[in-house]
Design an enzyme around this catalytic site. Structure first.
Site, PDB file in Angstrom:
ATOM      1  N   VAL A 242      53.000  27.163  26.281  1.00 23.80           N
ATOM      2  CA  VAL A 242      52.271  27.880  25.244  1.00 23.80           C
ATOM      3  C   VAL A 242      51.241  26.982  24.565  1.00 23.80           C
ATOM      4  O   VAL A 242      50.266  27.460  23.977  1.00 23.80           O
ATOM      5  CB  VAL A 242      53.264  28.444  24.205  1.00 23.80           C
ATOM      6  N   LYS A 243      51.436  25.662  24.648  1.00 27.31           N
ATOM      7  CA  LYS A 243      50.576  24.717  23.932  1.00 27.31           C
ATOM      8  C   LYS A 243      49.155  24.673  24.480  1.00 27.31           C
ATOM      9  O   LYS A 243      48.252  24.162  23.814  1.00 27.31           O
ATOM     10  CB  LYS A 243      51.192  23.320  23.975  1.00 27.31           C
TER      11      LYS A 243
END
Length: 453
Positions: free
Chosen positions: A43-44
Protein backbone atom coordinates in the site's frame (compact mmCIF):
# COMPACT_ATOMS: atom_id res chain seq x y z
CA UNK A 1 -2.04 -0.40 -27.70
CA UNK A 2 -2.68 -0.49 -23.96
CA UNK A 3 0.45 0.16 -21.89
CA UNK A 4 1.79 2.29 -19.04
CA UNK A 5 4.52 4.86 -19.61
CA UNK A 6 6.38 3.75 -16.49
CA UNK A 7 5.87 1.48 -13.51
CA UNK A 8 4.40 4.28 -11.36
CA UNK A 9 1.32 4.44 -13.58
CA UNK A 10 0.36 0.92 -12.47
CA UNK A 11 -0.09 1.95 -8.83
CA UNK A 12 -3.63 1.76 -7.45
CA UNK A 13 -6.92 0.19 -8.51
CA UNK A 14 -6.08 -2.92 -6.50
CA UNK A 15 -8.72 -5.68 -6.27
CA UNK A 16 -11.32 -6.19 -3.56
CA UNK A 17 -11.53 -9.92 -2.76
CA UNK A 18 -14.22 -11.72 -0.73
CA UNK A 19 -12.83 -13.67 2.23
CA UNK A 20 -14.49 -16.99 3.00
CA UNK A 21 -13.10 -19.76 5.21
CA UNK A 22 -10.93 -17.63 7.49
CA UNK A 23 -13.87 -15.36 8.43
CA UNK A 24 -16.54 -18.08 8.57
CA UNK A 25 -17.52 -17.10 12.12
CA UNK A 26 -18.20 -13.48 11.12
CA UNK A 27 -21.82 -12.90 10.12
CA UNK A 28 -21.15 -10.24 7.47
CA UNK A 29 -19.65 -9.82 4.02
CA UNK A 30 -15.87 -9.40 4.51
CA UNK A 31 -13.81 -8.02 1.63
CA UNK A 32 -10.02 -7.65 1.49
CA UNK A 33 -8.38 -4.75 -0.30
CA UNK A 34 -5.27 -6.59 -1.52
CA UNK A 35 -2.56 -3.94 -1.85
CA UNK A 36 0.15 -6.43 -2.82
CA UNK A 37 -1.04 -5.90 -6.42
CA UNK A 38 0.78 -2.56 -6.44
CA UNK A 39 4.15 -2.77 -8.28
CA UNK A 40 6.12 -2.43 -5.05
CA UNK A 41 3.83 -5.06 -3.50
CA UNK A 42 2.44 -2.78 -0.79
CA UNK A 43 0.00 0.00 0.00
CA UNK A 44 2.98 2.31 0.60
CA UNK A 45 3.51 2.80 -3.15
CA UNK A 46 0.56 5.18 -3.14
CA UNK A 47 1.88 7.63 -0.60
CA UNK A 48 5.50 7.33 -1.81
CA UNK A 49 4.50 8.91 -5.13
CA UNK A 50 2.34 11.55 -3.47
CA UNK A 51 4.99 12.60 -0.93
CA UNK A 52 7.68 12.91 -3.59
CA UNK A 53 5.49 14.80 -6.06
CA UNK A 54 4.38 17.25 -3.35
CA UNK A 55 8.01 17.77 -2.27
CA UNK A 56 9.02 18.44 -5.87
CA UNK A 57 6.18 20.92 -6.29
CA UNK A 58 7.16 23.09 -3.30
CA UNK A 59 10.93 22.81 -3.78
CA UNK A 60 11.83 20.58 -0.85
CA UNK A 61 13.15 17.95 -3.27
CA UNK A 62 15.42 19.21 -6.05
CA UNK A 63 16.69 17.47 -9.20
CA UNK A 64 19.45 14.93 -8.52
CA UNK A 65 18.73 15.02 -4.80
CA UNK A 66 18.93 12.28 -2.19
CA UNK A 67 15.77 10.98 -0.53
CA UNK A 68 16.22 9.85 3.08
CA UNK A 69 13.63 7.94 5.08
CA UNK A 70 13.20 5.76 8.16
CA UNK A 71 11.09 2.80 7.06
CA UNK A 72 9.94 -0.68 8.02
CA UNK A 73 10.70 -1.62 4.41
CA UNK A 74 7.55 -1.06 2.42
CA UNK A 75 7.72 2.72 2.21
CA UNK A 76 11.34 2.34 1.20
CA UNK A 77 10.32 0.07 -1.68
CA UNK A 78 7.73 2.57 -2.89
CA UNK A 79 10.24 5.43 -2.64
CA UNK A 80 12.82 3.34 -4.50
CA UNK A 81 10.51 2.85 -7.47
CA UNK A 82 9.82 6.57 -7.67
CA UNK A 83 13.51 7.40 -7.21
CA UNK A 84 14.45 5.09 -10.10
CA UNK A 85 11.89 6.61 -12.48
CA UNK A 86 12.64 10.21 -11.47
CA UNK A 87 16.42 9.96 -11.05
CA UNK A 88 16.95 10.40 -7.30
CA UNK A 89 19.27 8.62 -4.87
CA UNK A 90 17.72 6.92 -1.82
CA UNK A 91 18.94 6.11 1.68
CA UNK A 92 16.64 3.88 3.77
CA UNK A 93 17.11 3.70 7.54
CA UNK A 94 15.56 0.49 8.86
CA UNK A 95 15.28 -1.17 12.29
CA UNK A 96 16.97 -4.51 12.92
CA UNK A 97 13.67 -6.27 13.69
CA UNK A 98 12.62 -6.03 10.04
CA UNK A 99 12.97 -9.13 7.89
CA UNK A 100 16.16 -9.77 5.94
CA UNK A 101 14.02 -10.07 2.82
CA UNK A 102 12.92 -6.44 3.16
CA UNK A 103 16.53 -5.28 3.45
CA UNK A 104 17.65 -7.39 0.48
CA UNK A 105 14.78 -6.11 -1.68
CA UNK A 106 15.63 -2.48 -0.88
CA UNK A 107 19.25 -3.02 -1.87
CA UNK A 108 18.10 -4.78 -5.05
CA UNK A 109 16.26 -1.64 -6.19
CA UNK A 110 19.24 0.63 -5.56
CA UNK A 111 18.66 1.91 -2.04
CA UNK A 112 21.46 2.30 0.47
CA UNK A 113 20.28 0.56 3.66
CA UNK A 114 21.32 1.70 7.15
CA UNK A 115 20.27 -0.70 9.96
CA UNK A 116 19.55 0.63 13.47
CA UNK A 117 18.69 -1.12 16.78
CA UNK A 118 15.01 -1.57 17.65
CA UNK A 119 15.24 -1.59 21.44
CA UNK A 120 16.10 2.09 21.96
CA UNK A 121 14.02 5.17 22.73
CA UNK A 122 12.85 7.26 19.72
CA UNK A 123 15.03 10.13 21.00
CA UNK A 124 18.11 7.89 21.28
CA UNK A 125 20.73 8.97 18.71
CA UNK A 126 20.87 5.34 17.51
CA UNK A 127 17.13 5.09 16.78
CA UNK A 128 16.04 5.01 13.18
CA UNK A 129 14.12 8.26 13.71
CA UNK A 130 17.26 10.05 14.96
CA UNK A 131 19.61 8.50 12.39
CA UNK A 132 17.25 9.51 9.56
CA UNK A 133 17.23 13.13 10.72
CA UNK A 134 21.00 13.21 11.20
CA UNK A 135 21.67 11.81 7.73
CA UNK A 136 19.33 14.42 6.23
CA UNK A 137 21.27 17.17 7.99
CA UNK A 138 24.64 15.80 6.87
CA UNK A 139 23.80 14.88 3.26
CA UNK A 140 23.97 17.73 0.68
CA UNK A 141 20.87 18.28 -1.47
CA UNK A 142 18.81 15.79 0.53
CA UNK A 143 15.18 15.59 1.65
CA UNK A 144 13.96 13.76 4.75
CA UNK A 145 10.57 12.25 3.92
CA UNK A 146 9.30 11.68 7.52
CA UNK A 147 6.25 9.61 6.56
CA UNK A 148 4.96 9.79 10.15
CA UNK A 149 4.38 13.54 10.09
CA UNK A 150 4.27 14.18 6.33
CA UNK A 151 0.59 14.86 5.68
CA UNK A 152 0.93 13.91 2.01
CA UNK A 153 0.85 10.36 3.38
CA UNK A 154 -2.77 10.45 4.52
CA UNK A 155 -3.70 12.75 1.62
CA UNK A 156 -2.69 10.01 -0.85
CA UNK A 157 -5.20 7.64 0.72
CA UNK A 158 -7.87 10.33 0.91
CA UNK A 159 -7.46 10.96 -2.82
CA UNK A 160 -6.94 7.35 -4.00
CA UNK A 161 -7.56 4.43 -1.63
CA UNK A 162 -10.73 5.80 -0.02
CA UNK A 163 -12.48 6.61 -3.31
CA UNK A 164 -11.50 3.20 -4.73
CA UNK A 165 -13.07 1.36 -1.78
CA UNK A 166 -16.21 3.50 -1.92
CA UNK A 167 -16.63 2.83 -5.66
CA UNK A 168 -15.80 -0.90 -5.42
CA UNK A 169 -18.41 -1.44 -2.68
CA UNK A 170 -20.95 0.77 -4.48
CA UNK A 171 -21.09 2.87 -1.32
CA UNK A 172 -22.31 -0.09 0.75
CA UNK A 173 -19.24 -0.32 3.03
CA UNK A 174 -20.17 -0.17 6.73
CA UNK A 175 -16.79 -0.88 8.42
CA UNK A 176 -13.15 -0.30 7.51
CA UNK A 177 -10.54 -2.29 9.46
CA UNK A 178 -6.81 -1.69 9.06
CA UNK A 179 -3.51 -1.93 10.91
CA UNK A 180 -2.18 1.41 12.16
CA UNK A 181 1.48 2.40 11.88
CA UNK A 182 2.17 5.84 10.45
CA UNK A 183 -1.60 6.43 10.40
CA UNK A 184 -1.76 7.54 6.79
CA UNK A 185 -3.98 4.73 5.54
CA UNK A 186 -6.56 4.73 8.34
CA UNK A 187 -6.78 8.52 8.48
CA UNK A 188 -6.90 9.17 4.74
CA UNK A 189 -9.36 6.39 3.96
CA UNK A 190 -11.36 7.09 7.13
CA UNK A 191 -11.74 10.79 6.33
CA UNK A 192 -12.98 10.10 2.80
CA UNK A 193 -15.40 7.36 3.83
CA UNK A 194 -16.89 9.35 6.71
CA UNK A 195 -17.44 12.30 4.37
CA UNK A 196 -19.51 9.98 2.16
CA UNK A 197 -21.33 8.32 5.09
CA UNK A 198 -20.67 9.43 8.71
CA UNK A 199 -22.07 6.12 9.98
CA UNK A 200 -19.18 4.07 8.58
CA UNK A 201 -17.08 2.68 11.45
CA UNK A 202 -13.30 2.91 11.29
CA UNK A 203 -11.38 0.35 13.37
CA UNK A 204 -7.63 0.33 13.95
CA UNK A 205 -5.56 -2.78 14.64
CA UNK A 206 -2.83 -2.21 17.22
CA UNK A 207 -0.19 -4.47 18.75
CA UNK A 208 1.02 -5.07 22.31
CA UNK A 209 4.01 -2.79 22.92
CA UNK A 210 2.30 0.13 21.12
CA UNK A 211 0.61 3.21 22.59
CA UNK A 212 -2.30 3.75 20.17
CA UNK A 213 -5.19 1.93 21.83
CA UNK A 214 -4.79 3.38 25.32
CA UNK A 215 -4.11 6.88 23.98
CA UNK A 216 -7.28 6.75 21.88
CA UNK A 217 -9.38 5.60 24.83
CA UNK A 218 -7.89 7.76 27.60
CA UNK A 219 -5.80 10.51 26.03
CA UNK A 220 -2.85 9.20 28.06
CA UNK A 221 0.49 8.53 26.38
CA UNK A 222 1.61 5.69 28.64
CA UNK A 223 5.33 4.94 28.31
CA UNK A 224 4.80 1.81 30.40
CA UNK A 225 3.00 0.30 27.40
CA UNK A 226 6.09 0.63 25.22
CA UNK A 227 8.22 -2.48 24.79
CA UNK A 228 9.74 -4.45 21.94
CA UNK A 229 7.40 -6.51 19.78
CA UNK A 230 7.77 -8.75 16.74
CA UNK A 231 4.79 -7.74 14.57
CA UNK A 232 5.94 -5.58 11.66
CA UNK A 233 4.35 -2.51 10.11
CA UNK A 234 1.81 -1.62 12.82
CA UNK A 235 1.95 0.00 16.26
CA UNK A 236 4.23 2.82 17.37
CA UNK A 237 6.04 4.24 20.39
CA UNK A 238 5.30 7.76 19.14
CA UNK A 239 2.18 9.65 18.05
CA UNK A 240 2.55 10.40 14.32
CA UNK A 241 0.76 13.49 13.04
CA UNK A 242 -0.86 11.31 10.36
CA UNK A 243 -2.90 9.45 13.00
CA UNK A 244 -6.16 11.40 13.27
CA UNK A 245 -7.69 9.78 16.36
CA UNK A 246 -10.95 11.72 15.87
CA UNK A 247 -11.67 9.64 12.76
CA UNK A 248 -11.09 6.29 14.48
CA UNK A 249 -13.99 4.61 16.27
CA UNK A 250 -11.86 2.13 18.18
CA UNK A 251 -8.76 -0.05 18.40
CA UNK A 252 -8.19 -3.70 19.22
CA UNK A 253 -4.79 -5.16 20.08
CA UNK A 254 -3.39 -8.39 18.63
CA UNK A 255 -0.52 -10.45 20.05
CA UNK A 256 2.65 -11.24 18.11
CA UNK A 257 1.76 -14.92 18.09
CA UNK A 258 -1.78 -14.41 16.77
CA UNK A 259 -0.52 -12.03 14.07
CA UNK A 260 2.05 -14.60 12.92
CA UNK A 261 -0.35 -17.56 13.05
CA UNK A 262 -3.08 -15.75 11.11
CA UNK A 263 -0.59 -14.52 8.51
CA UNK A 264 -0.03 -18.17 7.63
CA UNK A 265 -3.76 -18.99 7.85
CA UNK A 266 -4.60 -16.39 5.19
CA UNK A 267 -2.28 -18.13 2.72
CA UNK A 268 -3.48 -21.62 3.61
CA UNK A 269 -7.21 -20.90 3.81
CA UNK A 270 -7.71 -18.13 1.24
CA UNK A 271 -4.77 -18.55 -1.15
CA UNK A 272 -3.76 -14.93 -0.56
CA UNK A 273 -0.03 -14.60 0.17
CA UNK A 274 0.22 -11.46 2.27
CA UNK A 275 2.29 -10.08 5.13
CA UNK A 276 2.42 -9.89 8.90
CA UNK A 277 0.06 -6.94 9.40
CA UNK A 278 -2.62 -8.76 7.38
CA UNK A 279 -2.52 -11.59 9.92
CA UNK A 280 -2.95 -9.05 12.71
CA UNK A 281 -5.90 -7.50 10.85
CA UNK A 282 -7.72 -10.81 10.45
CA UNK A 283 -7.25 -11.77 14.10
CA UNK A 284 -8.38 -8.27 15.10
CA UNK A 285 -11.41 -8.63 12.83
CA UNK A 286 -12.37 -11.86 14.61
CA UNK A 287 -11.97 -10.13 17.98
CA UNK A 288 -14.45 -7.49 16.79
CA UNK A 289 -17.02 -9.93 15.37
CA UNK A 290 -19.80 -8.89 17.76
CA UNK A 291 -19.79 -5.46 16.07
CA UNK A 292 -20.90 -6.85 12.71
CA UNK A 293 -24.39 -7.68 11.45
CA UNK A 294 -25.44 -9.90 8.49
CA UNK A 295 -26.17 -6.93 6.25
CA UNK A 296 -22.79 -5.25 6.92
CA UNK A 297 -19.99 -4.88 4.38
CA UNK A 298 -16.61 -4.99 6.12
CA UNK A 299 -13.44 -4.03 4.25
CA UNK A 300 -10.07 -5.05 5.67
CA UNK A 301 -6.87 -3.81 4.04
CA UNK A 302 -3.92 -6.16 3.41
CA UNK A 303 -0.80 -3.99 3.38
CA UNK A 304 1.93 -6.03 1.72
CA UNK A 305 3.20 -9.31 0.28
CA UNK A 306 4.11 -12.49 2.13
CA UNK A 307 7.34 -12.65 0.10
CA UNK A 308 8.85 -10.23 2.62
CA UNK A 309 8.34 -12.68 5.48
CA UNK A 310 9.52 -16.03 4.07
CA UNK A 311 12.37 -16.10 6.60
CA UNK A 312 10.03 -15.25 9.46
CA UNK A 313 6.32 -16.06 9.71
CA UNK A 314 6.50 -18.51 6.80
CA UNK A 315 9.53 -20.32 8.23
CA UNK A 316 8.74 -23.24 10.57
CA UNK A 317 12.00 -22.99 12.50
CA UNK A 318 11.51 -19.27 13.16
CA UNK A 319 7.94 -19.88 14.31
CA UNK A 320 8.93 -22.85 16.47
CA UNK A 321 11.74 -20.93 18.22
CA UNK A 322 9.20 -18.36 19.39
CA UNK A 323 6.52 -20.86 20.36
CA UNK A 324 4.28 -19.62 17.52
CA UNK A 325 3.99 -22.86 15.58
CA UNK A 326 0.66 -24.51 16.28
CA UNK A 327 1.93 -27.99 17.02
CA UNK A 328 0.14 -30.56 19.13
CA UNK A 329 2.45 -30.85 22.16
CA UNK A 330 0.89 -33.55 24.34
CA UNK A 331 3.67 -35.95 25.35
CA UNK A 332 7.27 -35.88 26.54
CA UNK A 333 8.45 -37.01 23.11
CA UNK A 334 6.80 -33.96 21.47
CA UNK A 335 8.86 -31.59 23.61
CA UNK A 336 12.23 -33.11 22.70
CA UNK A 337 11.62 -34.23 19.10
CA UNK A 338 13.57 -31.31 17.57
CA UNK A 339 16.74 -32.06 19.56
CA UNK A 340 16.35 -35.73 20.47
CA UNK A 341 19.57 -36.60 18.64
CA UNK A 342 21.70 -34.47 20.96
CA UNK A 343 23.96 -36.33 23.40
CA UNK A 344 22.99 -36.25 27.09
CA UNK A 345 25.76 -34.49 28.99
CA UNK A 346 26.54 -36.18 32.33
CA UNK A 347 29.13 -35.94 35.12
CA UNK A 348 30.40 -38.83 37.27
CA UNK A 349 30.34 -38.94 41.06
CA UNK A 350 34.12 -38.92 41.40
CA UNK A 351 34.69 -36.06 38.95
CA UNK A 352 35.44 -32.66 40.40
CA UNK A 353 32.98 -29.77 40.65
CA UNK A 354 35.27 -27.87 38.30
CA UNK A 355 34.58 -30.48 35.61
CA UNK A 356 30.83 -29.92 35.92
CA UNK A 357 31.28 -26.14 35.73
CA UNK A 358 33.46 -26.50 32.64
CA UNK A 359 30.82 -28.71 30.98
CA UNK A 360 28.05 -26.19 31.77
CA UNK A 361 30.07 -23.42 30.14
CA UNK A 362 31.02 -25.48 27.09
CA UNK A 363 27.52 -26.73 26.31
CA UNK A 364 25.63 -23.69 27.71
CA UNK A 365 23.48 -25.81 30.04
CA UNK A 366 22.29 -25.30 33.60
CA UNK A 367 21.54 -28.84 34.82
CA UNK A 368 23.61 -32.05 34.58
CA UNK A 369 22.66 -35.58 35.73
CA UNK A 370 25.21 -37.36 37.91
CA UNK A 371 26.00 -41.04 37.18
CA UNK A 372 28.03 -43.92 38.58
CA UNK A 373 28.38 -47.52 37.42
CA UNK A 374 24.81 -48.24 38.55
CA UNK A 375 23.15 -45.42 36.62
CA UNK A 376 21.69 -42.02 37.63
CA UNK A 377 22.45 -41.27 41.28
CA UNK A 378 22.20 -37.48 41.54
CA UNK A 379 22.13 -34.11 39.81
CA UNK A 380 23.77 -30.70 39.90
CA UNK A 381 22.56 -27.34 38.66
CA UNK A 382 24.21 -23.94 38.42
CA UNK A 383 22.26 -22.53 41.36
CA UNK A 384 23.45 -25.27 43.71
CA UNK A 385 27.04 -24.90 42.52
CA UNK A 386 26.91 -21.15 43.04
CA UNK A 387 25.64 -21.56 46.59
CA UNK A 388 28.30 -24.15 47.32
CA UNK A 389 31.00 -21.82 46.00
CA UNK A 390 29.77 -18.94 48.17
CA UNK A 391 29.96 -21.23 51.22
CA UNK A 392 33.33 -22.73 50.30
CA UNK A 393 35.71 -21.19 47.76
CA UNK A 394 37.57 -24.53 47.48
CA UNK A 395 34.47 -26.42 46.33
CA UNK A 396 35.75 -26.56 42.74
CA UNK A 397 38.28 -29.21 43.76
CA UNK A 398 35.77 -31.38 45.62
CA UNK A 399 34.15 -34.46 44.06
CA UNK A 400 30.66 -34.05 42.64
CA UNK A 401 29.20 -36.59 45.09
CA UNK A 402 29.75 -34.12 47.94
CA UNK A 403 27.57 -31.37 46.43
CA UNK A 404 25.10 -33.24 44.22
CA UNK A 405 21.36 -33.22 44.80
CA UNK A 406 18.72 -35.84 44.19
CA UNK A 407 18.59 -37.52 40.76
CA UNK A 408 16.17 -36.13 38.21
CA UNK A 409 12.86 -38.02 37.80
CA UNK A 410 12.69 -40.34 34.77
CA UNK A 411 9.64 -40.62 32.50
CA UNK A 412 8.72 -42.60 29.38
CA UNK A 413 8.47 -41.03 25.91
CA UNK A 414 4.68 -41.28 25.96
CA UNK A 415 4.19 -39.57 29.32
CA UNK A 416 1.56 -36.79 29.01
CA UNK A 417 3.03 -33.28 29.19
CA UNK A 418 0.75 -32.48 32.14
CA UNK A 419 2.38 -35.27 34.16
CA UNK A 420 5.87 -34.14 33.17
CA UNK A 421 5.09 -30.56 34.26
CA UNK A 422 4.05 -31.73 37.74
CA UNK A 423 7.54 -33.13 38.34
CA UNK A 424 9.10 -29.66 38.27
CA UNK A 425 9.46 -27.83 41.58
CA UNK A 426 11.76 -25.45 43.46
CA UNK A 427 13.94 -28.44 44.25
CA UNK A 428 13.81 -30.02 40.79
CA UNK A 429 14.63 -28.20 37.53
CA UNK A 430 14.73 -31.07 35.05
CA UNK A 431 13.24 -34.42 34.05
CA UNK A 432 14.93 -37.27 32.16
CA UNK A 433 13.16 -39.08 29.33
CA UNK A 434 13.93 -42.77 28.82
CA UNK A 435 14.53 -43.27 25.09
CA UNK A 436 15.11 -47.00 25.42
CA UNK A 437 18.32 -48.94 24.72
CA UNK A 438 19.94 -47.32 27.74
CA UNK A 439 19.72 -43.79 26.30
CA UNK A 440 18.10 -40.76 27.94
CA UNK A 441 17.31 -37.16 27.11
CA UNK A 442 16.69 -34.17 29.37
CA UNK A 443 13.68 -31.83 29.57
CA UNK A 444 14.18 -28.50 31.37
CA UNK A 445 11.74 -25.83 32.50
CA UNK A 446 12.81 -23.87 29.45
CA UNK A 447 11.66 -26.72 27.19
CA UNK A 448 8.27 -26.82 28.90
CA UNK A 449 7.83 -23.04 28.62
CA UNK A 450 8.73 -23.27 24.91
CA UNK A 451 5.98 -25.83 24.44
CA UNK A 452 3.27 -23.64 26.00
CA UNK A 453 0.76 -22.43 23.42
Amino acid sequence: MDFSNNILETIGNTPLVKLNKIVAEIDALVLAKVETFNPGNSVKDRMAVKMIEDAEADGRLKPGGTIIEGTSGNTGMGLALVAIVKGYKLICVISDKQSKEKMDILRAVGAKVVVCPTDVEPTDPRSYYSVSRRLAEETPNSWYVNQYDNMSNSLAHYEQTGPEIWKQTDGKITHFVVGVGTGGTISGVGKYLKEQNPNIKIWGIDTYGSVFKKYHETGIFDENEIYSYITEGIGEDILPKNVDFSLIDGFTKVTDKDAAVYTRKIALEEGIFVGNSAGACIKGLLQLKEHFKPEDVVVVLFHDSGSRYVGKMFNDDWMRERGFLEENITKAEDVIKDHIDKELIVVRTEELVSHAIERMRKYKISQIPVVDINGFVGSVDETDLFRSYVADKNVAEKPIKEVMGKPFPIVKLGTPIEEVSKLFSKENDAVLVDLGNGHHHIITKYDIIGAIK
